[in-house]
Design a protein around this motif. Structure first.
Motif, PDB file in Angstrom:
ATOM      1  N   MET A 128     -31.601  18.996  20.495  1.00 30.54           N
ATOM      2  CA  MET A 128     -30.572  18.268  21.232  1.00 30.54           C
ATOM      3  C   MET A 128     -30.187  17.018  20.450  1.00 30.54           C
ATOM      4  SD  MET A 128     -32.575  16.105  24.178  1.00 30.54           S
ATOM      5  CE  MET A 128     -33.567  14.679  23.708  1.00 30.54           C
ATOM      6  N   ARG A 129     -28.991  16.466  20.755  1.00 31.50           N
ATOM      7  CA  ARG A 129     -28.556  15.210  20.160  1.00 31.50           C
ATOM      8  C   ARG A 129     -28.946  14.058  21.077  1.00 31.50           C
ATOM      9  NH1 ARG A 129     -22.496  15.169  19.573  1.00 31.50           N
ATOM     10  NH2 ARG A 129     -22.694  16.048  21.678  1.00 31.50           N
ATOM     11  N   ALA A 130     -29.292  12.926  20.458  1.00 33.23           N
ATOM     12  CA  ALA A 130     -29.678  11.741  21.227  1.00 33.23           C
ATOM     13  C   ALA A 130     -29.383  10.501  20.403  1.00 33.23           C
ATOM     14  CB  ALA A 130     -31.163  11.788  21.590  1.00 33.23           C
ATOM     15  N   TYR A 131     -29.008   9.414  21.091  1.00 27.82           N
ATOM     16  CA  TYR A 131     -28.799   8.120  20.438  1.00 27.82           C
ATOM     17  C   TYR A 131     -30.137   7.395  20.478  1.00 27.82           C
ATOM     18  CZ  TYR A 131     -26.407   3.836  19.034  1.00 27.82           C
ATOM     19  OH  TYR A 131     -25.993   2.715  18.364  1.00 27.82           O
ATOM     20  N   HIS A 132     -30.829   7.364  19.347  1.00 30.77           N
ATOM     21  CA  HIS A 132     -32.270   7.160  19.308  1.00 30.77           C
ATOM     22  C   HIS A 132     -32.665   6.025  18.372  1.00 30.77           C
ATOM     23  CE1 HIS A 132     -36.300   8.792  20.061  1.00 30.77           C
ATOM     24  NE2 HIS A 132     -36.561   8.721  18.766  1.00 30.77           N
ATOM     25  N   VAL A 133     -33.675   5.266  18.773  1.00 29.51           N
ATOM     26  CA  VAL A 133     -34.314   4.270  17.908  1.00 29.51           C
ATOM     27  C   VAL A 133     -35.627   4.889  17.440  1.00 29.51           C
ATOM     28  CG1 VAL A 133     -35.252   1.942  17.733  1.00 29.51           C
ATOM     29  CG2 VAL A 133     -33.265   2.364  19.194  1.00 29.51           C
ATOM     30  N   ALA A 134     -35.719   5.225  16.169  1.00 24.90           N
ATOM     31  CA  ALA A 134     -36.836   6.036  15.682  1.00 24.90           C
ATOM     32  C   ALA A 134     -38.112   5.248  15.448  1.00 24.90           C
ATOM     33  CB  ALA A 134     -36.425   6.745  14.393  1.00 24.90           C
ATOM     34  N   ALA A 135     -37.992   3.945  15.108  1.00 18.49           N
ATOM     35  CA  ALA A 135     -39.182   3.167  14.747  1.00 18.49           C
ATOM     36  C   ALA A 135     -38.878   1.685  14.917  1.00 18.49           C
ATOM     37  CB  ALA A 135     -39.589   3.468  13.304  1.00 18.49           C
ATOM     38  N   PRO A 136     -39.923   0.844  15.020  1.00 19.62           N
ATOM     39  CA  PRO A 136     -39.675  -0.595  15.120  1.00 19.62           C
ATOM     40  C   PRO A 136     -38.811  -1.095  13.977  1.00 19.62           C
ATOM     41  CG  PRO A 136     -41.978  -0.108  15.588  1.00 19.62           C
ATOM     42  CD  PRO A 136     -41.356   1.169  15.102  1.00 19.62           C
ATOM     43  N   GLY A 137     -37.765  -1.856  14.320  1.00 22.39           N
ATOM     44  CA  GLY A 137     -36.868  -2.397  13.315  1.00 22.39           C
ATOM     45  C   GLY A 137     -35.788  -1.450  12.854  1.00 22.39           C
ATOM     46  N   ALA A 138     -35.855  -0.171  13.277  1.00 17.25           N
ATOM     47  CA  ALA A 138     -34.853   0.806  12.852  1.00 17.25           C
ATOM     48  C   ALA A 138     -33.572   0.635  13.663  1.00 17.25           C
ATOM     49  CB  ALA A 138     -35.386   2.221  13.019  1.00 17.25           C
ATOM     50  N   ARG A 139     -32.459   0.958  13.041  1.00 19.61           N
ATOM     51  CA  ARG A 139     -31.164   0.921  13.707  1.00 19.61           C
ATOM     52  C   ARG A 139     -31.008   2.164  14.583  1.00 19.61           C
ATOM     53  NH1 ARG A 139     -25.815  -0.986  12.977  1.00 19.61           N
ATOM     54  NH2 ARG A 139     -24.241   0.604  13.428  1.00 19.61           N
ATOM     55  N   ALA A 140     -30.473   1.993  15.802  1.00 22.51           N
ATOM     56  CA  ALA A 140     -30.202   3.142  16.660  1.00 22.51           C
ATOM     57  C   ALA A 140     -29.142   4.025  16.006  1.00 22.51           C
ATOM     58  CB  ALA A 140     -29.727   2.686  18.033  1.00 22.51           C
ATOM     59  N   ALA A 141     -29.321   5.341  16.128  1.00 20.88           N
ATOM     60  CA  ALA A 141     -28.382   6.276  15.509  1.00 20.88           C
ATOM     61  C   ALA A 141     -28.429   7.599  16.260  1.00 20.88           C
ATOM     62  CB  ALA A 141     -28.730   6.490  14.041  1.00 20.88           C
ATOM     63  N   LEU A 142     -27.350   8.353  16.133  1.00 13.02           N
ATOM     64  CA  LEU A 142     -27.297   9.685  16.730  1.00 13.02           C
ATOM     65  C   LEU A 142     -28.148  10.626  15.884  1.00 13.02           C
ATOM     66  CD1 LEU A 142     -25.913  11.029  19.144  1.00 13.02           C
ATOM     67  CD2 LEU A 142     -24.055  11.689  17.624  1.00 13.02           C
ATOM     68  N   GLN A 143     -29.152  11.240  16.518  1.00 12.14           N
ATOM     69  CA  GLN A 143     -30.101  12.084  15.797  1.00 12.14           C
ATOM     70  C   GLN A 143     -30.274  13.406  16.534  1.00 12.14           C
ATOM     71  OE1 GLN A 143     -33.800  10.006  15.014  1.00 12.14           O
ATOM     72  NE2 GLN A 143     -32.749   8.048  14.722  1.00 12.14           N
ATOM     73  N   THR A 144     -30.832  14.380  15.830  1.00 12.93           N
ATOM     74  CA  THR A 144     -31.201  15.656  16.441  1.00 12.93           C
ATOM     75  C   THR A 144     -32.702  15.650  16.701  1.00 12.93           C
ATOM     76  OG1 THR A 144     -29.399  16.820  15.318  1.00 12.93           O
ATOM     77  CG2 THR A 144     -31.212  18.146  16.185  1.00 12.93           C
ATOM     78  N   LEU A 145     -33.074  15.845  17.976  1.00  9.69           N
ATOM     79  CA  LEU A 145     -34.474  15.797  18.389  1.00  9.69           C
ATOM     80  C   LEU A 145     -34.840  17.080  19.122  1.00  9.69           C
ATOM     81  CD1 LEU A 145     -34.550  12.198  19.954  1.00  9.69           C
ATOM     82  CD2 LEU A 145     -35.201  12.843  17.627  1.00  9.69           C
ATOM     83  N   PRO A 146     -36.135  17.400  19.222  1.00 11.14           N
ATOM     84  CA  PRO A 146     -36.549  18.548  20.028  1.00 11.14           C
ATOM     85  C   PRO A 146     -36.202  18.317  21.507  1.00 11.14           C
ATOM     86  CG  PRO A 146     -38.334  17.798  18.607  1.00 11.14           C
ATOM     87  CD  PRO A 146     -37.281  16.750  18.552  1.00 11.14           C
ATOM     88  N   ARG A 147     -35.793  19.363  22.189  1.00  8.64           N
ATOM     89  CA  ARG A 147     -35.541  19.233  23.622  1.00  8.64           C
ATOM     90  C   ARG A 147     -36.871  18.989  24.341  1.00  8.64           C
ATOM     91  NH1 ARG A 147     -32.711  23.817  27.402  1.00  8.64           N
ATOM     92  NH2 ARG A 147     -34.856  24.313  27.957  1.00  8.64           N
ATOM     93  N   PRO A 148     -36.937  17.984  25.235  1.00  8.53           N
ATOM     94  CA  PRO A 148     -38.222  17.658  25.869  1.00  8.53           C
ATOM     95  C   PRO A 148     -38.608  18.661  26.951  1.00  8.53           C
ATOM     96  CG  PRO A 148     -36.489  16.289  26.795  1.00  8.53           C
ATOM     97  CD  PRO A 148     -35.853  17.076  25.667  1.00  8.53           C
TER      98      PRO A 148
END
Length: 320
Positions: free
Chosen positions: A1-21
């Motif tokens: 699925m697509r998600a607007y995600h913050v991947a790690a501390p200090g990282a910029r939020a971005a649209l990413q592809t993640l596993p569906r929860p």
């Protein structure tokens, strides 16, 4: 699925592809149809919101969609049910897993975009005005930031509760939006004009303030004796300092309002408030205003609309 995600501390939020929860115990999996943006999302991106989660996390505080599956121990809402959820984060995605206890079944007459724009804005204003300030018919309500996401709902709810509503907003277009929502008086967002014109009307009984800064100070000085002031947020970036001796002289009361906080210590306040607001919507007493509906790949444009105060009412993102 697509998600607007913050991947790690200090990282910029971005649209990413993640596993569906997959839903855990007590959770439901929701296929998200719409997600409302809030000023708190901007604070969360900056790490200054009081409930910013530790990365990794997906942004998005309130959603509407359809229940796809239920985790262990969940009997309701059933799969296929249309719901709104105040989730705190996780909403700017195509799917999300959220506590079943936070899901509210949607009436047939409420579409997903309306539902995603409804909970935080209307809930905040209703709890502030009805539960905290005990706004009474005939009282004079001053709403700062009156064309914004929460301010506009305060105008509408104040009018519905029988108050005389003064709307303060920046620019003729935004003031016109507030007038259409039910404001009786319109004042530009200039501190000197605000103070003088509210005083000329007889002063404010209740001040609803999501802005802070110099406008709060002007509103404070335009209060009637025994007025109640409701700090909702600080969109100006300036948290006002309140002089206790001025409170004393005019018998004023300042009441902080953090709607999300009630979920932790008095959730029944939120449940009862939303139930009443849903009834009002069904009766045609509320008309949610959404100025922009954008797809998920334009979420940064939506956040910029909030940051630059170019939206009125709510901005809603549609993941599909």
């Amino acid at each position: 699925m697509r998600a607007y995600h913050v991947a790690a501390p200090g990282a910029r939020a971005a649209l990413q592809t993640l596993p569906r929860p997959e839903p855990a115990a007590g959770e439901i999996l929701v296929r998200i149809k719409a997600c409302g943006l809030n000023f708190a999302d901007l604070l969360m991106l900056d790490g200054t919101y009081q409930e910013t989660p530790e990365p990794p996390f997906t942004l998005g505080m309130e959603v509407a969609g359809t229940v796809e599956a239920a985790g262990p121990g969940v009997t309701a809402p059933a799969p296929g049910t249309r719901v709104a959820v105040f989730c705190g984060h996780g909403g700017l995605a195509e799917y999300g897993c959220f506590p079943a206890a936070r899901a509210v079944a949607l009436p047939d007459a409420m579409d997903a975009v309306t539902a995603a724009a409804f909970q935080v804005a209307y809930g905040t204003s209703h709890v502030a005005l009805a539960h905290r300030a005990r706004l009474a018919p005939g009282e004079r309500l001053l709403v700062l930031g009156a064309a914004g996401g929460v301010g506009l709902t305060a105008v509408e709810i104040g009018r519905a509760m029988g108050a005389e509503v003064i709307a303060c907003a920046r620019g003729a277009e935004k003031l016109e939006v507030a007038r259409r929502a039910g404001a009786h008086h319109l004042i530009p967002a200039d501190p000197e004009r605000l103070r003088a014109e509210v005083r000329a009307l007889g002063g404010a009984d209740v001040v609803y303030d999501p802005v802070g800064g110099a406008l709060f100070e002007a509103a404070f000085r335009a209060c009637r004796p025994e007025a109640r002031l409701l700090p909702i947020g600080f969109a100006s970036g300036e948290v006002p300092r309140i002089k206790a001796n001025h409170l004393l002289v005019k018998n004023l009361t300042v009441m902080g309002v953090y709607w999300g906080g009630y979920m932790a210590f008095r959730p029944e306040v939120v449940r009862e408030s939303l139930a009443e607001l849903m009834r009002w919507h069904g009766e045609g007493r509320l008309a949610p205003h959404v100025s922009h509906v954008l797809p998920l790949d334009r979420v940064e444009e939506g956040l910029a609309l909030l940051r630059e105060r170019r939206s009125t009412g709510k901005v809603v993102i549609r993941p599909d």
